[in-house]
Design an enzyme around this catalytic site. Sequence first.
Site, short mmCIF file in Angstrom:
data_model
loop_
_atom_site.label_atom_id
_atom_site.label_comp_id
_atom_site.label_asym_id
_atom_site.label_seq_id
_atom_site.Cartn_x
_atom_site.Cartn_y
_atom_site.Cartn_z
N HIS A 46 14.63 -14.50 11.70
CA HIS A 46 14.47 -14.23 12.92
C HIS A 46 12.95 -14.60 13.41
O HIS A 46 12.56 -14.88 14.33
CB HIS A 46 15.14 -12.87 13.68
CG HIS A 46 16.32 -12.87 13.55
ND1 HIS A 46 16.95 -11.71 14.41
CD2 HIS A 46 17.54 -13.51 12.97
CE1 HIS A 46 18.31 -11.96 14.26
NE2 HIS A 46 18.61 -12.95 13.23
N CYS B 118 0.95 -1.25 -0.06
CA CYS B 118 -0.07 0.10 -0.08
C CYS B 118 0.91 1.26 0.12
O CYS B 118 2.09 1.02 -0.13
CB CYS B 118 -0.97 0.02 1.19
SG CYS B 118 -0.33 -0.07 2.94
C1 RB5 Z 1 -3.96 5.34 0.77
O1 RB5 Z 1 -4.18 6.65 0.55
C2 RB5 Z 1 -3.24 4.98 1.88
O2 RB5 Z 1 -4.02 5.23 3.14
C3 RB5 Z 1 -2.92 3.48 1.90
O3 RB5 Z 1 -2.47 3.19 0.73
C4 RB5 Z 1 -2.02 2.81 3.15
O4 RB5 Z 1 -0.78 3.79 3.08
C5 RB5 Z 1 -2.34 2.75 4.32
O5 RB5 Z 1 -1.85 2.55 5.15
#
Ligand code: RB5
Length: 145
Positions: free
Chosen positions: A100, A67
């Site tokens: 680990h 993400c």
């Molecule tokens: C998306 O904008 C962002 O919040 C997501 O990709 C992530 O970084 C959340 O932890």
Amino acid sequence: MPPGTLFIASDHAGVKMKAELVRFLENKGWKVEDLGAHSSDSVDYPEYAHRLCAEVLATGRKGILICGTGIGMCMAANRHKGIRAALCTHEFQAKSSRGHNDANVLCLAERITAPALACVMADIFLQGEFEGGRHQRRVERIEEA
Ligand code: RB5
């Protein structure tokens, strides 16, 4: 470990890095099951984390979650008993997460980490072996929570 199958998923903020990783890992001989997202339309990262963790738990194979920061994916993944998800921004973390911590899910941050480094860390993670010994007890104690 010789290449086999692994799972990968991202939210909208990780699709570009996901595409690079799929290409890189397939070139290395891995069969990569891409569980989405498949566009940059805004989605909720927990949906993809939960989807990938279900596959990792059902198969015993490894997973990669991406993400923007890696944080949300890592938080959602670690709610699953039996998932040990590691957010990595450095090769040493990727190596130690296997040696680990016996991590079975690697979390990456598209908005922080360069794609080339992400590929190196994925390679280290996927080739890494758990060292056992004193680390076995510590990993088991994670479940005391
Ligand atoms: C998306 O904008 C962002 O919040 C997501 O990709 C992530 O970084 C959340 O932890």
